[in-house]
Design a protein around this motif. Structure first.
Motif, PDB file in Angstrom:
ATOM      1  N   GLU A 407       0.830  -1.198   0.000  1.00  0.00           N
ATOM      2  CA  GLU A 407       0.000   0.000   0.000  1.00  0.00           C
ATOM      3  C   GLU A 407       0.866   1.250   0.000  1.00  0.00           C
ATOM      4  OE1 GLU A 407      -4.234  -0.096   1.886  1.00  0.00           O
ATOM      5  OE2 GLU A 407      -2.822  -0.858   3.372  1.00  0.00           O
ATOM      6  N   SER A 409      -0.260   4.384  -0.544  1.00  0.00           N
ATOM      7  CA  SER A 409      -0.994   5.499   0.071  1.00  0.00           C
ATOM      8  C   SER A 409      -2.089   4.937   0.972  1.00  0.00           C
ATOM      9  CB  SER A 409      -1.604   6.396  -1.008  1.00  0.00           C
ATOM     10  OG  SER A 409      -0.606   6.918  -1.857  1.00  0.00           O
ATOM     11  N   SER A 411      -4.943   4.453   3.802  1.00  0.00           N
ATOM     12  CA  SER A 411      -6.033   5.365   4.151  1.00  0.00           C
ATOM     13  C   SER A 411      -5.787   6.112   5.459  1.00  0.00           C
ATOM     14  CB  SER A 411      -7.349   4.592   4.246  1.00  0.00           C
ATOM     15  OG  SER A 411      -7.251   3.557   5.227  1.00  0.00           O
ATOM     16  N   ASP A 412      -4.960   5.542   6.335  1.00  0.00           N
ATOM     17  CA  ASP A 412      -4.709   6.201   7.619  1.00  0.00           C
ATOM     18  C   ASP A 412      -3.473   7.090   7.604  1.00  0.00           C
ATOM     19  OD1 ASP A 412      -3.000   4.084   7.352  1.00  0.00           O
ATOM     20  OD2 ASP A 412      -3.181   3.374   9.416  1.00  0.00           O
ATOM     21  N   LYS A 418       0.840  11.754   3.091  1.00  0.00           N
ATOM     22  CA  LYS A 418       0.108  11.521   1.850  1.00  0.00           C
ATOM     23  C   LYS A 418       0.949  11.873   0.623  1.00  0.00           C
ATOM     24  CE  LYS A 418      -4.360  12.332   4.088  1.00  0.00           C
ATOM     25  NZ  LYS A 418      -5.592  13.182   4.123  1.00  0.00           N
TER      26      LYS A 418
END
Length: 437
Positions: A407, A409, A411-412, A418
């Motif tokens: 992953e 990027s 989500s947390d 970011k």
């Protein structure tokens, strides 16, 4: 696995080990030539291999391997294997990228290293030399029963391992079916540079008192395997296995840390003596793993195909799928064997790429940012070429490309996180040459 050691001494050790291994091999070959008719030193089959592994901008490894085995008149088989690994390069320390230069203390507590803004922090002190020796003995208990005993020992700078195994095989159904049952055990002694890091304690600046405890810790693992090998027809054979493993003891990686960042900006939170706050790795002291495995081999005229699938799950929350396919195309005196492998896994329940400052007081008891326990996927593409020398001995060259990703990027991710790749791609190349005589 990490070594903080003088390069000259490491290279000296590798040269000495290679000399010893070569001397043993040449000695065995000389004795075999002196007694080509009968005797203990005749009839040995030996493979000599050299493997090179290179990750782009990270770790490189060189691995010579010597495997030898002999089948005696009573059809018992004795085998030995010697492996030497020499690794060097840079390895991710678990910290996340930041918008500023990051400074980390070396595992020994003496000296420091840095990572540039926006880059994945890498520990450039990664060096290691591993020597591993294993032996196995296989013999018949009767017409349809067989026993295999095995033992192994491995030594690194900061790690020692020894293990034993026993496998019982029983043929039935006119010897078209084989039931196998195996047990193995392993004892590990972990002696990291600078001592055992206190779980979830903060890394301190070089020269300050480091949060370290004992000099070493131990881990014990036991595994059980039940399997069935079945001849389907003249062209097809299938294998089915189930295994259960339990390990108890020290599972932390003493060289991995987790970054603490601001809840909103994602920037580093200043530490007690460093510009950032980094918490040492903390994992459960027990792990239970299950796996099921299936394999099918099929002859396709003069060629053959081999497909396998493995599903593994454990009580840490990790579940993985592994698909593996090879196809062997035979020619008159040589062959081609393309290979493809795909692997995917879920993250451990306590994996975090970083934690926020507000979470710091209540985090635990377990926390890791080790990418090997993150959600990820990987693929391998390879090709093996085999051929015979004029004297009839077998040779093979294996080339592989390995790609790993996760992953990028999540989500947390917060604030500046970011803008960065939170799971940088890993690409590696493998080449291996094997000579059999």
């Amino acid at each position: 696995m990490q070594l903080i050691k003088n390069k000259q001494q490491t290279h000296k050790n590798i040269r000495q080990l290679l000399k010893t291994a070569t001397g043993c091999l040449l000695g065995a070959s000389t004795l075999a030539q002196a007694d080509t008719q009968q005797g203990y030193f005749s009839g040995w089959e030996t493979d000599v291999a050299a493997l090179g592994y290179t990750e782009i901008d990270r770790v490189s490894a060189y691995e010579p391997v010597i495997t030898t085995r002999k089948t005696f008149d009573d059809e018992s088989v004795l085998g030995f294997k010697l492996v030497i690994d020499a690794l060097t390069g840079a390895s991710p320390n678990g910290a996340s990228p930041s918008d500023q230069i990051q400074t980390f203390t070396r595992p020994s507590g003496k000296g420091s290293y840095q990572s540039a803004a926006g880059e994945t922090p890498l520990d450039d002190t990664f060096h290691d030399t591993r020597v591993s020796f294993s032996a196995n003995y296989e013999y018949d208990l009767g017409r349809v029963d067989k026993m295999i005993w095995g033992g192994n020992i491995s030594k690194e700078f900061d790690f020692f391992s020894s293990g034993l195994s026993a496998t019982y095989l029983h043929d039935f159904n006119n010897r078209n079916s084989t039931l196998s049952f195996g047990l193995s055990s392993e004892y590990d002694l972990i002696t990291p540079a600078g001592g055992i890091a206190v779980p979830l304690a903060q890394m301190q600046a070089s020269g300050a008192v480091q949060p370290k405890g004992d000099d070493s810790d131990t881990r014990f693992m036991g595994e059980m395997l039940v399997g069935l090998t079945q001849v389907i027809n003249r062209e097809t054979i299938a294998v089915f296995n189930y295994s259960y493993a339990q390990s108890n003891g020290y599972h932390n990686d003493p060289y991995k840390v987790t970054s603490v960042v601001d809840d909103l900006t994602g920037s580093l939170v200043p530490g007690e003596s460093l510009t950032g706050t980094y918490l040492y790795d903390s994992r459960p002291d027990k792990r239970n793993k299950h796996s099921v495995y299936g394999q099918v081999k099929r002859a396709l005229g003069a060629d053959s195909a081999d497909f396998s699938y493995r599903y593994m799950w454990d009580d840490w929350g990790v579940a993985s799928h592994t698909f593996n396919l090879t196809y062997r195309k035979n020619f008159s005196s040589w062959y081609l064997e393309p290979h493809i492998r795909y692997y995917t896994q879920s993250a451990a329940d306590f994996y975090r790429h970083s934690i926020s400052e507000s979470e710091m007081a209540d985090i635990g008891p377990y926390l890791t940012s080790d990418y090997r326990l993150a959600q990820m996927w990987a693929s391998t593409l390879g090709l093996k070429i085999g051929f015979k020398t004029p004297n009839g001995n077998n040779n093979s060259i294996r080339l592989e490309y390995y790609h790993q990703d996760g992953e990028k990027s999540p989500s947390d991710a917060v604030g500046i996180q970011k803008n960065y790749d939170m799971f940088p791609t890993l690409d590696a190349f493998i080449i291996q040459y094997t000579y059999s005589f």
